[in-house]
Design a protein around this motif. Structure first.
Motif, mmCIF file in Angstrom:
data_model
loop_
_atom_site.group_PDB
_atom_site.id
_atom_site.type_symbol
_atom_site.label_atom_id
_atom_site.label_comp_id
_atom_site.label_asym_id
_atom_site.label_seq_id
_atom_site.Cartn_x
_atom_site.Cartn_y
_atom_site.Cartn_z
ATOM 1 N N ALA A 79 0.704 -1.259 -0.182
ATOM 2 C CA ALA A 79 -0.090 0.209 -0.147
ATOM 3 C C ALA A 79 0.836 1.319 -0.008
ATOM 4 C CB ALA A 79 -1.016 0.067 1.012
ATOM 5 N N ASP A 80 0.414 2.270 -0.649
ATOM 6 C CA ASP A 80 1.659 3.788 -0.890
ATOM 7 C C ASP A 80 1.494 4.236 0.339
ATOM 8 O OD1 ASP A 80 1.383 3.691 -2.974
ATOM 9 O OD2 ASP A 80 -1.225 4.345 -3.266
ATOM 10 N N GLU A 81 0.460 4.216 1.469
ATOM 11 C CA GLU A 81 0.536 4.030 3.297
ATOM 12 C C GLU A 81 -0.379 2.883 3.714
ATOM 13 O OE1 GLU A 81 1.458 6.744 4.738
ATOM 14 O OE2 GLU A 81 1.401 8.320 2.530
ATOM 15 N N PRO A 82 1.741 2.897 4.568
ATOM 16 C CA PRO A 82 1.206 1.236 5.390
ATOM 17 C C PRO A 82 0.003 1.150 6.502
ATOM 18 C CG PRO A 82 3.156 1.769 5.256
ATOM 19 C CD PRO A 82 2.838 3.148 4.651
ATOM 20 N N VAL A 83 0.146 2.557 6.359
ATOM 21 C CA VAL A 83 -1.802 2.164 7.771
ATOM 22 C C VAL A 83 -2.754 2.148 7.173
ATOM 23 C CG1 VAL A 83 -2.037 5.346 7.389
ATOM 24 C CG2 VAL A 83 -2.597 3.951 9.953
ATOM 25 N N ASP A 84 -2.908 2.189 5.605
ATOM 26 C CA ASP A 84 -3.863 1.599 5.086
ATOM 27 C C ASP A 84 -4.397 0.704 5.309
ATOM 28 O OD1 ASP A 84 -5.210 4.623 4.592
ATOM 29 O OD2 ASP A 84 -3.721 4.406 2.762
ATOM 30 N N PHE A 85 -3.019 -0.426 5.319
ATOM 31 C CA PHE A 85 -3.828 -1.327 5.314
ATOM 32 C C PHE A 85 -3.193 -1.924 6.379
ATOM 33 C CE2 PHE A 85 -1.135 -6.097 5.135
ATOM 34 C CZ PHE A 85 -1.791 -6.191 4.594
ATOM 35 N N LEU A 86 -2.653 -1.778 7.613
ATOM 36 C CA LEU A 86 -2.341 -2.390 9.040
ATOM 37 C C LEU A 86 -4.091 -1.962 9.825
ATOM 38 C CD1 LEU A 86 1.426 -0.818 8.776
ATOM 39 C CD2 LEU A 86 0.434 -3.375 9.135
ATOM 40 N N ALA A 87 -4.707 -0.880 9.568
ATOM 41 C CA ALA A 87 -5.234 -0.442 10.602
ATOM 42 C C ALA A 87 -6.461 -1.372 10.158
ATOM 43 C CB ALA A 87 -5.942 0.913 9.784
ATOM 44 N N PRO A 88 -7.141 -1.313 9.313
ATOM 45 C CA PRO A 88 -7.985 -3.044 9.092
ATOM 46 C C PRO A 88 -7.382 -3.901 9.995
ATOM 47 C CG PRO A 88 -7.514 -1.755 7.074
ATOM 48 C CD PRO A 88 -6.553 -0.956 7.830
ATOM 49 N N GLY A 89 -6.467 -4.712 9.341
ATOM 50 C CA GLY A 89 -6.205 -5.616 10.109
ATOM 51 C C GLY A 89 -5.933 -5.657 11.728
ATOM 52 N N VAL A 90 -5.577 -4.470 12.256
ATOM 53 C CA VAL A 90 -4.933 -4.484 14.041
ATOM 54 C C VAL A 90 -6.617 -3.749 14.362
ATOM 55 C CG1 VAL A 90 -4.041 -2.346 15.542
ATOM 56 C CG2 VAL A 90 -2.938 -3.042 13.474
ATOM 57 N N LEU A 91 -7.494 -3.716 13.780
ATOM 58 C CA LEU A 91 -9.110 -3.361 14.599
ATOM 59 C C LEU A 91 -9.070 -5.442 14.377
ATOM 60 C CD1 LEU A 91 -10.410 -0.956 12.442
ATOM 61 C CD2 LEU A 91 -9.734 -0.889 14.709
ATOM 62 N N ALA A 92 -9.130 -5.569 13.179
ATOM 63 C CA ALA A 92 -9.678 -7.720 13.332
ATOM 64 C C ALA A 92 -8.588 -8.107 14.953
ATOM 65 C CB ALA A 92 -9.200 -8.051 12.130
ATOM 66 N N LEU A 93 -7.805 -7.901 14.857
ATOM 67 C CA LEU A 93 -6.601 -8.401 15.711
ATOM 68 C C LEU A 93 -6.944 -8.040 17.207
ATOM 69 C CD1 LEU A 93 -3.520 -9.781 16.685
ATOM 70 C CD2 LEU A 93 -3.029 -7.638 16.652
ATOM 71 N N ALA A 94 -7.996 -6.739 17.362
ATOM 72 C CA ALA A 94 -8.349 -6.423 18.721
ATOM 73 C C ALA A 94 -9.429 -7.159 19.041
ATOM 74 C CB ALA A 94 -9.218 -5.172 18.888
ATOM 75 N N VAL A 95 -10.395 -7.819 18.016
ATOM 76 C CA VAL A 95 -11.992 -8.019 17.987
ATOM 77 C C VAL A 95 -11.263 -9.487 18.848
ATOM 78 C CG1 VAL A 95 -13.208 -9.412 17.061
ATOM 79 C CG2 VAL A 95 -13.199 -6.785 16.470
ATOM 80 N N MET A 96 -10.446 -10.392 17.819
ATOM 81 C CA MET A 96 -9.542 -11.479 18.267
ATOM 82 C C MET A 96 -9.748 -11.009 19.602
ATOM 83 S SD MET A 96 -6.541 -14.170 16.679
ATOM 84 C CE MET A 96 -5.641 -13.488 16.861
ATOM 85 N N SER A 97 -8.600 -10.406 20.080
ATOM 86 C CA SER A 97 -7.864 -10.144 21.487
ATOM 87 C C SER A 97 -8.731 -10.345 22.870
ATOM 88 C CB SER A 97 -6.983 -9.362 21.697
ATOM 89 O OG SER A 97 -7.908 -7.769 21.575
ATOM 90 N N THR A 98 -9.722 -9.529 22.307
ATOM 91 C CA THR A 98 -11.055 -9.751 23.023
ATOM 92 C C THR A 98 -11.763 -11.307 23.610
ATOM 93 O OG1 THR A 98 -10.956 -6.980 23.698
ATOM 94 C CG2 THR A 98 -12.888 -8.744 24.556
ATOM 95 N N ALA A 99 -12.518 -10.271 22.313
ATOM 96 C CA ALA A 99 -13.580 -11.787 21.946
ATOM 97 C C ALA A 99 -12.972 -12.915 22.164
ATOM 98 C CB ALA A 99 -14.222 -11.940 21.353
ATOM 99 N N PHE A 100 -12.361 -13.377 21.599
ATOM 100 C CA PHE A 100 -11.361 -14.965 21.942
ATOM 101 C C PHE A 100 -10.071 -14.847 22.907
ATOM 102 C CE2 PHE A 100 -7.695 -18.168 20.806
ATOM 103 C CZ PHE A 100 -8.494 -19.152 20.384
#
Length: 273
Positions: A79-100
């Motif tokens: 991605a041109d800006e790494p945060v554009d790729f990383l932000a959605p993935g880290v949001l998914a990681l946050a869901v997994m860390s809490t719910a699982f």
């Protein structure tokens, strides 16, 4: 005439009649169901937010990963800006860390120490207890998402897409991970749950499309990893928030399948003691 100090009733010394001089306040009995669920939800949320280890897992690690990989050129995200790729993935990681991960560990030790057994004997139904735990997870996730969104925006993130699609992905992802976490906590010993939940967290962090794009893996491996709930959630969020795509039906289908499988298995095999 004599007064009964305990019951608040009056008794005639001549006839023995009992009059209603007073009543119990408050009246004994279970509180309304919705009030019990709300109270248990608040209690579960406070326990989670007071636990330093849980905060490390659910808040600090995702925040550090987002800040580090967005500012340091470690992984080629494409991605041109790494945060554009990383932000959605880290949001998914946050869901997994809490719910699982967090829920599995906390529930596993509550089961070991007999907390669940005692709660199951209270007026709060078992299904209502699980509902309260799920609502507590959702409250924590809202706080996580707000914090991570603020950090990502500060790093130059430019999200797109439908908020409804994002919300649907997050809800189905929460259901999928909650089912798997409760299944693990209700069938394994607490120590085994602790080790397994942390191991799964680390493996999915690397191989779930959170930090490393799945197209970096061999085709067969990448296709298999794409069927994991963390991959479906991160890819779905990325399609919407980065690409501005419509409803990601394929990823939603994968998450719905995992949710049905995990919640169904947890309901069938969960042991309260």
């Amino acid at each position: 005439m004599t007064a009964d100090a305990v019951t608040g009733t009056s008794t005639s010394s001549t006839t023995g009649a009992v009059g209603s001089a007073g009543t119990y306040a408050p009246a004994p009995g279970a509180a309304p169901l919705l009030r019990m669920i709300a109270a248990q939800t608040a209690f579960e949320t406070k326990l989670l937010l007071r636990n330093g280890e849980q905060l490390l897992l659910t808040v600090i690690i995702p925040s550090l990963l987002l800040a580090l990989f967005s500012t340091v050129d470690i992984v080629d995200t494409g991605a041109d800006e790494p945060v554009d790729f990383l932000a959605p993935g880290v949001l998914a990681l946050a869901v997994m860390s809490t719910a699982f991960t967090g829920q599995a560990i906390a529930t596993g030790f509550e089961r070991r120490y007999g907390v669940l057994k005692r709660l199951a004997m209270s007026p709060l139904p078992r299904w209502a207890l699980m509902t309260a735990k799920t609502l507590s997870v959702l409250v924590t996730e809202v706080l996580q998402i707000v914090l991570l969104t603020v950090i990502a925006l500060a790093l130059g993130w430019s999200p797109h897409g439908s908020p409804f699609a994002v919300a649907l992905l997050l809800v189905l992802g929460t259901a999928a991970f909650s089912g798997l976490g409760l299944l693990m906590a209700g069938t394994l010993r607490a120590e085994a749950t602790l080790a397994a939940a942390n191991l799964v967290f680390l493996l999915l962090l690397v191989g779930g499309g959170v930090i490393v794009p799945l197209d970096k893996f061999p085709d067969a491996v990448g296709s298999a990893l794409g069927l994991l709930p963390i991959s479906a959630l991160s890819d779905g969020l990325r399609d919407v928030l980065q690409q501005g795509a419509g409803m990601p039906w394929g990823d939603l289908g994968v998450l719905a399948g995992w949710a049905a499988l995990g919640l169904g298995a947890a309901a069938a095999f969960f042991r309260w003691e």
